[in-house]
Design a protein around this motif. Structure first.
Motif, PDB file in Angstrom:
ATOM      1  N   ASP A 253       0.842  -1.205   0.000  1.00  0.00           N
ATOM      2  CA  ASP A 253       0.000   0.000   0.000  1.00  0.00           C
ATOM      3  C   ASP A 253       0.877   1.255   0.000  1.00  0.00           C
ATOM      4  OD1 ASP A 253      -2.113  -1.715   0.164  1.00  0.00           O
ATOM      5  OD2 ASP A 253      -2.600  -1.297   2.270  1.00  0.00           O
ATOM      6  N   VAL A 254       1.954   1.218   0.792  1.00  0.00           N
ATOM      7  CA  VAL A 254       2.836   2.395   0.874  1.00  0.00           C
ATOM      8  C   VAL A 254       3.609   2.565  -0.443  1.00  0.00           C
ATOM      9  CG1 VAL A 254       4.835   3.385   2.070  1.00  0.00           C
ATOM     10  CG2 VAL A 254       2.983   2.366   3.388  1.00  0.00           C
ATOM     11  N   GLU A 255       4.061   1.465  -1.009  1.00  0.00           N
ATOM     12  CA  GLU A 255       4.767   1.547  -2.299  1.00  0.00           C
ATOM     13  C   GLU A 255       3.845   2.101  -3.385  1.00  0.00           C
ATOM     14  OE1 GLU A 255       8.180  -1.932  -1.777  1.00  0.00           O
ATOM     15  OE2 GLU A 255       6.189  -2.477  -2.539  1.00  0.00           O
ATOM     16  N   ALA A 256       2.568   1.744  -3.290  1.00  0.00           N
ATOM     17  CA  ALA A 256       1.600   2.219  -4.288  1.00  0.00           C
ATOM     18  C   ALA A 256       1.414   3.736  -4.214  1.00  0.00           C
ATOM     19  CB  ALA A 256       0.263   1.505  -4.090  1.00  0.00           C
ATOM     20  N   LEU A 257       1.871   4.342  -3.112  1.00  0.00           N
ATOM     21  CA  LEU A 257       1.791   5.810  -2.974  1.00  0.00           C
ATOM     22  C   LEU A 257       3.001   6.487  -3.636  1.00  0.00           C
ATOM     23  CD1 LEU A 257       0.786   5.907   0.819  1.00  0.00           C
ATOM     24  CD2 LEU A 257      -0.751   6.249  -1.136  1.00  0.00           C
ATOM     25  N   GLY A 258       3.855   5.683  -4.263  1.00  0.00           N
ATOM     26  CA  GLY A 258       5.034   6.244  -4.928  1.00  0.00           C
ATOM     27  C   GLY A 258       6.217   6.393  -3.980  1.00  0.00           C
ATOM     28  N   VAL A 259       6.184   5.613  -2.900  1.00  0.00           N
ATOM     29  CA  VAL A 259       7.237   5.699  -1.878  1.00  0.00           C
ATOM     30  C   VAL A 259       8.181   4.512  -2.041  1.00  0.00           C
ATOM     31  CG1 VAL A 259       7.646   5.588   0.621  1.00  0.00           C
ATOM     32  CG2 VAL A 259       5.695   6.886  -0.278  1.00  0.00           C
ATOM     33  N   LYS A 260       9.468   4.750  -1.909  1.00  0.00           N
ATOM     34  CA  LYS A 260      10.429   3.638  -1.955  1.00  0.00           C
ATOM     35  C   LYS A 260      10.586   3.055  -0.549  1.00  0.00           C
ATOM     36  CE  LYS A 260      14.848   1.971  -3.477  1.00  0.00           C
ATOM     37  NZ  LYS A 260      14.381   0.611  -3.659  1.00  0.00           N
ATOM     38  N   VAL A 261      10.269   1.770  -0.409  1.00  0.00           N
ATOM     39  CA  VAL A 261      10.402   1.110   0.896  1.00  0.00           C
ATOM     40  C   VAL A 261      11.621   0.199   0.855  1.00  0.00           C
ATOM     41  CG1 VAL A 261       9.304  -0.384   2.607  1.00  0.00           C
ATOM     42  CG2 VAL A 261       7.889   1.168   1.215  1.00  0.00           C
ATOM     43  N   THR A 262      12.558   0.454   1.759  1.00  0.00           N
ATOM     44  CA  THR A 262      13.816  -0.299   1.802  1.00  0.00           C
ATOM     45  C   THR A 262      13.830  -1.246   2.997  1.00  0.00           C
ATOM     46  OG1 THR A 262      14.978   1.561   0.794  1.00  0.00           O
ATOM     47  CG2 THR A 262      16.331  -0.036   2.004  1.00  0.00           C
ATOM     48  N   GLU A 263      14.129  -2.509   2.723  1.00  0.00           N
ATOM     49  CA  GLU A 263      14.307  -3.497   3.798  1.00  0.00           C
ATOM     50  C   GLU A 263      15.808  -3.686   3.978  1.00  0.00           C
ATOM     51  OE1 GLU A 263      11.658  -5.025   5.305  1.00  0.00           O
ATOM     52  OE2 GLU A 263      10.078  -4.366   3.920  1.00  0.00           O
ATOM     53  N   LEU A 264      16.285  -3.650   5.202  1.00  0.00           N
ATOM     54  CA  LEU A 264      17.722  -3.802   5.442  1.00  0.00           C
ATOM     55  C   LEU A 264      18.114  -5.277   5.507  1.00  0.00           C
ATOM     56  CD1 LEU A 264      18.363  -1.106   8.207  1.00  0.00           C
ATOM     57  CD2 LEU A 264      18.619  -0.881   5.726  1.00  0.00           C
ATOM     58  N   THR A 265      19.320  -5.571   5.056  1.00  0.00           N
ATOM     59  CA  THR A 265      19.858  -6.921   5.256  1.00  0.00           C
ATOM     60  C   THR A 265      20.291  -7.021   6.730  1.00  0.00           C
ATOM     61  OG1 THR A 265      22.135  -6.258   4.818  1.00  0.00           O
ATOM     62  CG2 THR A 265      20.791  -6.908   2.902  1.00  0.00           C
ATOM     63  N   PRO A 266      20.456  -8.247   7.241  1.00  0.00           N
ATOM     64  CA  PRO A 266      20.937  -8.377   8.632  1.00  0.00           C
ATOM     65  C   PRO A 266      22.267  -7.640   8.846  1.00  0.00           C
ATOM     66  CG  PRO A 266      20.113 -10.489   7.839  1.00  0.00           C
ATOM     67  CD  PRO A 266      20.083  -9.550   6.658  1.00  0.00           C
ATOM     68  N   ALA A 267      23.144  -7.653   7.848  1.00  0.00           N
ATOM     69  CA  ALA A 267      24.451  -6.978   7.997  1.00  0.00           C
ATOM     70  C   ALA A 267      24.262  -5.462   8.086  1.00  0.00           C
ATOM     71  CB  ALA A 267      25.358  -7.337   6.829  1.00  0.00           C
ATOM     72  N   GLU A 268      23.344  -4.922   7.293  1.00  0.00           N
ATOM     73  CA  GLU A 268      23.095  -3.477   7.345  1.00  0.00           C
ATOM     74  C   GLU A 268      22.501  -3.075   8.706  1.00  0.00           C
ATOM     75  OE1 GLU A 268      22.288  -2.482   2.607  1.00  0.00           O
ATOM     76  OE2 GLU A 268      20.678  -3.316   3.814  1.00  0.00           O
ATOM     77  N   LYS A 269      21.593  -3.907   9.197  1.00  0.00           N
ATOM     78  CA  LYS A 269      21.017  -3.646  10.521  1.00  0.00           C
ATOM     79  C   LYS A 269      22.104  -3.676  11.587  1.00  0.00           C
ATOM     80  CE  LYS A 269      16.267  -4.879  11.184  1.00  0.00           C
ATOM     81  NZ  LYS A 269      15.271  -5.780  11.724  1.00  0.00           N
ATOM     82  N   ALA A 270      22.985  -4.650  11.477  1.00  0.00           N
ATOM     83  CA  ALA A 270      24.063  -4.812  12.464  1.00  0.00           C
ATOM     84  C   ALA A 270      24.950  -3.568  12.510  1.00  0.00           C
ATOM     85  CB  ALA A 270      24.884  -6.065  12.142  1.00  0.00           C
ATOM     86  N   GLU A 271      25.128  -2.918  11.373  1.00  0.00           N
ATOM     87  CA  GLU A 271      25.960  -1.711  11.337  1.00  0.00           C
ATOM     88  C   GLU A 271      25.303  -0.580  12.157  1.00  0.00           C
ATOM     89  OE1 GLU A 271      28.834  -0.945  10.805  1.00  0.00           O
ATOM     90  OE2 GLU A 271      28.920   1.194  10.339  1.00  0.00           O
ATOM     91  N   PHE A 272      23.978  -0.405  11.998  1.00  0.00           N
ATOM     92  CA  PHE A 272      23.271   0.585  12.832  1.00  0.00           C
ATOM     93  C   PHE A 272      23.429   0.225  14.321  1.00  0.00           C
ATOM     94  CE2 PHE A 272      20.921   1.480   8.880  1.00  0.00           C
ATOM     95  CZ  PHE A 272      20.821   2.869   8.940  1.00  0.00           C
ATOM     96  N   GLN A 273      23.268  -1.052  14.593  1.00  0.00           N
ATOM     97  CA  GLN A 273      23.345  -1.517  15.982  1.00  0.00           C
ATOM     98  C   GLN A 273      24.734  -1.253  16.581  1.00  0.00           C
ATOM     99  OE1 GLN A 273      21.848  -5.499  16.004  1.00  0.00           O
ATOM    100  NE2 GLN A 273      21.471  -5.508  18.214  1.00  0.00           N
TER     101      GLN A 273
END
Ligand code: X2X
Length: 347
Positions: free
Chosen positions: A295-315
């Motif tokens: 539904d959010v993508e249909a609004l023209g929004v880019k939705v990004t899912e992080l890989t576990p490694a990308e999440k780990a970097e934030f952590q």
């Protein structure tokens, strides 16, 4: 009828009808014509819906003895959401469905839920609220002066902005984010290299519209109901770093003015409304149904899912802030919550 005229009518009636009537009218007159229920957002959002369900259940089950009126937009305190807890304690607000974030300036242990990447997923969040840690939180809220009755949920707070896709702290560098007026958020966003500004939810929307801030963090249901894509929010990163539960509470004096039977109705209704509200808050974001993302993508929004490694970097970048706040919250309580999350059922 104001209180004095209720009393007068009771006295006149008592003279005519005898003693039992006096006792009944004495307790009945403690009930107010209306109880004021505070929320930040209204019934177009799961959170406000939860307040509405609670109010309706209580009104029905008490045959209107307890008549709850909702005041969304924290309007009883002019939108100043981080003052809500004090206002409930003082009786400016009778009841609330409130976010742990907004109450954490007064109840430091509630920062538990704002520790980045503590809860991980819905099962983790449930594991915390349903564990010893969750029980302790309820006792702490009670000790802080209001009567806690049930858990609800705002949701996992995802990162949105108008400028670019965010996959790492480096992508956040210098971006202006609106954050809630709670100190842990300033530290977290500063540690990530962003430029955070504290403001209320009421102020956030015009600030996003004018470009005074470029991004914000809130659950997806807030994103869609508040139409944040119309406020230039074109990028969403589902990092799931923090989820804020809601707590259903009543001012202590108001609570004590009700009969035990009515207290029980209010409590059971809060628990039921909380369960329904959590289901609404997770709709389209859990189990086999991830329709909210589409539904959010249909609004023209880019939705990004992080890989576990990308999440780990934030952590990794947020570890010092986590450790510092764990001390403020209480090392024991944090350990209990971490253990509950580690033992959660995995999907
Ligand atoms: O202000 C916010 O971001 C909101 C609506 O999520 C809360 O009240 C915590």
């Amino acid at each position: 009828m104001d209180r004095r005229s209720v009393l007068k009518a009771g006295t006149t009636g008592a003279a005519a009808l005898g003693a039992p009537f006096i006792i009944r009218s004495a307790s009945a007159q403690q009930y107010r014509p209306e109880y004021r229920l505070s929320t930040v957002v209204g019934a177009a959002f799961p959170w406000g819906k939860g307040g509405e369900i609670w109010g309706n259940l209580v009104r029905e089950r008490t045959q209107g003895r307890i008549n709850i009126k909702m005041y969304p937009g924290v309007s009883l305190i002019n939108g100043d959401q981080t003052r809500e807890f004090s206002a409930i304690r003082q009786g400016v607000i009778d009841m609330a469905v409130g976010s742990t974030i907004n109450w954490s300036p007064q109840v430091k242990e509630l920062n538990l839920f704002s520790l980045p990447f503590l809860s991980q997923d819905h099962a983790g969040l449930d594991a915390i609220t349903q564990s010893e840690a969750g029980k302790r939180i309820m006792q702490i809220v009670d000790k802080a002066g209001v009567v806690p009755l049930a858990w609800g949920e705002n949701g996992f707070r995802e990162l949105t902005n108008s400028r670019r896709e965010i996959r790492s702290p480096a992508d956040m560098k210098g971006l202006k984010f609106r954050i809630v007026g709670s100190p842990i958020f300033t530290e977290v966003f500063t540690a990530l290299g962003a430029n955070p500004t504290q403001m209320s939810w009421a102020d956030a929307q015009p600030a996003l519209a004018s470009g005074a801030v470029e991004g914000q963090e809130n659950p997806m249901h807030i994103f869609t109901a508040a139409k944040l894509h119309t406020l230039a929010q074109k990028f969403v990163t589902r990092w799931g770093y923090v989820a804020d539960p809601l707590i259903f509470v009543v001012n202590r004096e108001v609570w004590q003015s009700w009969t035990p039977a009515d207290q029980e109705i209010v409590r059971a209704s809060a628990i039921e409304a909380g369960k329904q509200e959590i289901a609404i808050a997770r709709k389209g974001l859990s189990g086999g149904d991830m329709s909210m993302i589409k539904d959010v993508e249909a609004l023209g929004v880019k939705v990004t899912e992080l890989t576990p490694a990308e999440k780990a970097e934030f952590q990794r970048v947020l570890k010092p802030a986590y450790d510092k706040w764990a001390k403020t919250i209480g090392a024991d309580l944090v350990k209990q919550a971490e253990a509950a999350v580690a033992a959660r059922p995995r999907a």
